[in-house]
Motif scaffolding. Structure first.
Motif, short mmCIF file in Angstrom:
data_model
loop_
_atom_site.label_atom_id
_atom_site.label_comp_id
_atom_site.label_asym_id
_atom_site.label_seq_id
_atom_site.Cartn_x
_atom_site.Cartn_y
_atom_site.Cartn_z
N PRO A 27 0.31 3.71 5.05
CA PRO A 27 0.62 3.80 3.84
C PRO A 27 -0.92 4.28 3.12
N MET B 291 16.37 -3.60 13.80
CA MET B 291 15.96 -3.89 12.33
C MET B 291 14.41 -3.09 11.12
N LYS B 292 13.96 -2.41 12.07
CA LYS B 292 12.52 -2.38 11.61
C LYS B 292 13.04 -0.64 11.28
N PHE C 135 -1.34 1.29 13.79
CA PHE C 135 -0.98 1.07 12.27
C PHE C 135 -0.47 -0.43 12.27
N ASP C 136 -1.90 -0.83 12.84
CA ASP C 136 -0.86 -2.55 13.33
C ASP C 136 -1.98 -3.20 13.12
N THR D 249 14.67 2.52 4.71
CA THR D 249 14.95 2.23 3.18
C THR D 249 13.38 1.68 2.57
N ALA D 250 12.50 1.88 3.33
CA ALA D 250 11.41 2.23 2.66
C ALA D 250 11.65 3.70 2.21
N LEU E 19 15.84 -0.08 10.24
CA LEU E 19 16.31 0.29 8.82
C LEU E 19 15.20 -0.33 7.94
N ILE E 20 14.62 -0.99 7.99
CA ILE E 20 13.15 -1.22 6.88
C ILE E 20 12.84 0.32 6.41
N GLY F 251 -3.01 3.20 1.80
CA GLY F 251 -4.33 2.42 1.16
C GLY F 251 -4.46 1.74 2.76
N GLU G 259 5.00 8.44 1.15
CA GLU G 259 4.05 7.79 2.14
C GLU G 259 5.04 6.45 3.14
N LYS G 260 4.30 6.11 4.84
CA LYS G 260 4.88 5.73 4.95
C LYS G 260 6.39 5.87 5.81
#
Lengths: 356, 306
Positions: free
Chosen positions: A36, A1-2, A192-193, A8-9, A4-5, A38, A67-68
């Motif tokens: 990011p 899932m991650k 980054f968490d 797409t991101a 996939l995100i 940010g 980014e990301k």
């Protein structure tokens, strides 16, 4: 899932970032960030470098960024997209982008690539890094002076040489003040968490650490340090705003001089693939203003800084032992860059076992 | 502060957002709707919560704004899937992406600002009791609320008429419709409830867990909450167990590392997922109970015949 995100991101980000096609003469400089902008840490500082290029070279260049971008196969697509969009120089700014960068570089021999913190180069892929360990040695010294419990907590991301050498430099610095100084390391397996970094900081403080330092990208650990009334150090950028009472100083990455210089080289055709490893003396590593510490500690830190800058002091100077007590550097010897760049062991004094 | 006390406090903080989001999603799924957009609603809750708390200076207003942020996102989802009949899976996934992107946009001017912390309550004398005091009487309101929510949701789902209707709509929407219940309306309400809970979870992240706004700060917690709902076989008390089990193993992993015990850090990082899934699968051993509690209509669209 991650995944996939992420994917797409990336696609979304690219649509947003790349925008309209450009006029032909401008050099398009592309950037791939792992976090990011940010994050107010690693990726933020790279973006400051990008802005410096724009400011310095004005209408001769055009910059784009994505980014990301997660490390791995997604990165390859993102880099290739930039190359296809006509970027002439692409900075890929995370260790995990190494192989994707090389793969794309093979397909685009006319595009110049710059990969941060890696060790593989090719005709059109240069590498660059900063000697953050110089800063970590300084904060290690300061930590040992400020700490009352004699225990520091280190929040680490991944067991790669870059991070391991930072941990070693920190404890070596601390040992110059207090030979029995203890360092507890927690690996969070993420760059980054914020939540996990904060948890790690709480756990470390709960186990007696009164200094928190990190090799992850968010400001959360420092904030926890502030909340719990202990001290800490910023990472990658000056984070004093987040912990006005806790931050002693911060190791600031200043990529601007390097980025501007390399872009100029591409513009006037003198660019070539090489490895650049700048530190305090090159201005790539800077120490944020000292705060919350006594003047004598600031003075000592500045002296160490000056010595490293002038080359009189190298953080890794023998005699040095590995964690298990075996010697790896004879008395008076200075470690060579190759050993540093492939460092995969703790020096004596670090608690715990290095994950392999 | 004792080491054990510190660990327990950390576990509570780590588990609360998971619990909040999961209990909301449980209600949504009970009504037969699969909303994969938990992550997106959570991050919107986080950014709205932070923005309002920062602008007004009141963390409580921030909590309210976080809740509304989540509700707003969930109503968008409800409109798309219930009124326009789009695919729930695809819409849920896009909701996550939309939330991550939109929150970045809204939060742009709020990045890098020091946050306002939702303070823990302080009851004179009680909070000062060693060990028990800070753990039982020194949490912020959202922690207490998350526990209350488990009790309320359990009661409503299994002891009230409303609960029967929700379960009927999720179990067999045609029958529920034939009985005269407005399936779409019930689902709208359950989706909104799920959104409110996810929003609160997000507000907890940006106001209590790490009081600041950082893009992407939910880092996958919405997905963990989704998994908790499934593995708890849609039972609120198991969601509670699952969330705290996950939080405990997660924190213990960090704790063991800091102690210097030689267990590979990568294994410790994956342990919460493994332990939680194995444990919840094991307590779900009673197949009849699981079958009864699985909403039969989950993910299926329903169009009332006119």
């Amino acid at each position: 899932m991650k995944r996939l995100i992420g994917l797409t991101a990336v696609a979304l980000a690219m649509v947003l970032a790349i925008g309209v096609p450009h006029a032909a003469e401008k050099l398009k400089v592309g950037f791939i960030y792992v976090g990011p902008i940010g994050d107010h840490g690693w990726s933020y500082q790279h973006d400051q470098g990008r802005l410096a290029i724009e400011k310095e070279l004005g209408d001769k260049v055009e910059t784009v960024y994505v980014e990301k971008v997660s490390e791995g196969p997604d990165a390859e697509r993102a880099i290739e997209r930039l190359a296809r969009q006509g970027a002439g120089l692409i900075f890929t700014t995370s260790f995990g982008f190494m192989n994707p960068t090389l793969k794309v570089a093979e397909r685009f021999p006319n595009v110049k690539f710059e990969h941060a913190t890696g060790f593989k180069r090719s005709k059109n892929v240069a590498t660059y890094n900063a000697r953050f360990y110089e800063g970590r040695y300084i904060i290690g010294q300061a930590a040992a002076k400020v700490s009352k419990s004699g225990v520091a907590g280190y929040i680490a991301s991944f067991p790669i040489p870059e991070v391991v050498m930072g941990i070693n430099a920190f404890i070596l610095g601390a040992q110059t003040v207090n030979p029995d100084f203890k360092l507890k390391v927690v690996w969070v397996n993420s760059w980054f968490d914020p939540g996990k970094e904060a948890d790690a900081a709480k756990v470390l403080i709960g186990q007696g650490a009164d200094i928190i330092t990190q090799h992850t990208d968010s400001t959360a650990p420092l904030q926890i340090a502030g909340e719990k009334g202990v001290h800490g150090f910023g990472q990658a950028s000056d984070m004093i705003k987040f912990a006005p009472k806790a931050q002693l100083t911060s190791i600031v990455d200043n990529w601007a001089p390097y980025y501007v210089a390399r872009t100029k080289e591409v513009l006037n055709g003198t660019w070539k693939s090489e490895d650049t490893w700048g530190g305090l003396s090159a201005g790539t590593v800077e120490m944020a203003p000292y705060a919350n510490v006594a003047d004598d500690i600031v003075k000592a830190a500045k002296e160490t800084e000056a010595k490293i800058r002038s080359g009189a002091l190298h953080p890794f100077t023998g005699p040095l032992q590995k964690q298990d007590g075996t010697e790896f550097l004879a008395a008076g010897k200075v470690v060579d860059d190759g050993t540093l760049a492939s460092m995969n062991f703790y020096v004596k004094g670090v608690d715990g076992k290095l994950p392999q | 502060m004792g080491a054990l006390e510190a660990v327990i406090l950390t576990i509570i903080t780590a588990s609360t957002p998971l619990l909040l989001a999961a209990i909301g999603e449980l209600v949504t799924e009970r009504s037969g709707v699969l909303n994969l957009g938990v992550e997106g609603m959570m991050i919107m809750g986080a950014v709205c919560g932070f923005a309002i708390a920062y602008t007004t200076g009141s963390p409580l207003l921030g909590v309210g704004a976080g809740l509304l942020g989540g509700v707003g996102m969930s109503l968008l989802f409800a409109f798309l899937t219930q009124t326009l009949m789009t695919s729930q899976v695809a819409t849920g996934l896009s909701l996550t992406l939309l939330g991550l992107g939109l929150s970045g946009l809204i939060g742009e001017s709020f990045t890098g600002l020091p946050g306002i912390k939702l303070n823990a309550i302080d009851i004179p004398f009680l909070t000062d009791i060693p060990f028990i005091g800070p753990i039982l009487f020194g949490q912020d309101i959202l922690v207490y609320f998350s526990f209350a929510l488990v009790a309320i949701v359990t009661y409503v789902l299994f002891r009230t008429r409303t609960g029967l209707i929700i379960n009927a709509v999720g179990g067999n929407h045609h029958s529920a419709h034939a009985l005269g219940y407005d399936v779409v309306k019930v689902r709208y309400a359950c989706i909104a409830f799920g959104g409110a809970c996810s929003g609160l979870a997000g507000a907890y992240l940006s106001l209590a867990y790490t009081p600041q706004w950082i893009e992407n700060m939910s880092s996958g917690r919405g997905w963990i909450a989704l998994a908790l709902v499934v593995f708890s076989s849609w039972l609120p008390r198991r969601v509670l167990i699952g969330a705290y089990l996950f939080g405990t193993v997660w924190i213990m992993g960090l704790y063991v590392q800091a102690m210097g015990v030689a267990i590979p850090a990568q294994l410790l990082s994956s342990l919460p997922y493994l332990v939680t899934i194995v444990a919840l699968v094991m307590i779900s051993g009673n197949k009849t109970l699981t079958r009864i509690n699985t909403p039969a209509c989950i993910g299926q669209p329903f169009a009332p015949e006119r």
